[in-house]
Motif scaffolding. Structure first.
Motif, short mmCIF file in Angstrom:
data_model
loop_
_atom_site.label_atom_id
_atom_site.label_comp_id
_atom_site.label_asym_id
_atom_site.label_seq_id
_atom_site.Cartn_x
_atom_site.Cartn_y
_atom_site.Cartn_z
N ALA A 111 14.88 7.50 1.29
CA ALA A 111 13.82 8.45 0.93
C ALA A 111 14.17 9.18 -0.36
N LYS A 159 10.90 17.47 3.48
CA LYS A 159 10.19 16.31 4.00
C LYS A 159 11.15 15.33 4.69
N ILE A 160 12.31 15.13 4.08
CA ILE A 160 13.30 14.24 4.68
C ILE A 160 13.80 14.80 6.00
N MET A 190 11.41 14.09 8.67
CA MET A 190 11.37 12.67 9.00
C MET A 190 12.56 12.26 9.86
#
Length: 224
Positions: free
Chosen positions: A191, A210-211, A214
């Protein structure tokens, strides 16, 4: 996850690894030389630290002249004016030497961000942000660092961090910590690399969030 204090390694935050690296990188290498998987007594032995420092300096100089894949252990030891037996006292192969240098640089990036591992969420975001920083600074550095194989150098470091944290948390029966760590490390690296290769990319902090969102479910489904 990484909630133990071993990750709070205090590396010099003023360290710069931009060109010329051989002028500014020695302190980082010295720190890396101390953070090896050897017993604590050896870690304080000046002879041990000096040998590791010489090997790391040697590899850095060689990276300025040729690709990592083309560098042999014999060349590293010749450049360091040490023998092969000394090399193998400290590292099983040249990849381990590269990873030792990467580990110190990676932790330095995290330290310079002022991030801590006081809680699991903070640890995951710190690692994600550290990988983004590592890719941005290493790939854009006009020095030997650009010749380092990024996947081979950073992923084992991230895997090690996750394994270290997993040892302090109960896992569901049948969970394979090594597979879990590998999955998370590759997810973060993939990512982050996609982020770096994207034109007009969002800030690293935003991408790290965001990572985190996830990757976090991977650990939640494996934890008791």
């Amino acid at each position: 996850m990484m909630c133990n204090q071993h990750m709070l390694i205090q590396i010099n935050r003023q360290m710069s690894l931009t060109h010329p690296i051989l002028e500014k990188g020695y302190a980082l290498i010295a720190m890396a030389a101390a953070f090896q998987p050897v017993n604590a007594a050896e870690n304080t032995d000046p002879r041990v630290l000096r040998s590791r420092l010489m090997l790391m300096e040697s590899l850095l100089r060689l990276l300025g002249r040729k690709e990592f894949e083309d560098i042999s252990i014999q060349e590293i030891t010749d450049e360091a004016t040490l023998n092969r037996a000394t090399f193998y006292l400290h590292y099983p192969d040249k990849n381990a030497l590269l990873q030792a240098m990467t580990a110190a640089r990676f932790r330095d990036l995290i330290a310079r961000r002022g991030l801590s591992f006081s809680n699991c969420d903070g640890a995951l975001r710190a690692i994600a942000l550290g990988v983004c920083d590592y890719l941005a600074e290493t790939t854009g550095c006009p020095s030997q660092l650009t010749k380092m194989p990024l996947e081979r150098s950073i992923i084992p470091v991230v895997e090690g961090m996750f394994l270290e944290g997993a040892a302090h948390h109960a896992m569901l029966p049948g969970t394979d910590p090594k597979l879990l760590a590998t999955t998370a490390a590759w997810a973060i690296f993939g990512a982050a690399r996609r982020w770096y290769q994207t034109p007009n990319r969002i800030p690293a902090e935003e991408m790290a969030a965001k990572i985190e969102a996830m990757v976090k479910p991977i650990f939640l489904t494996a934890s008791v």
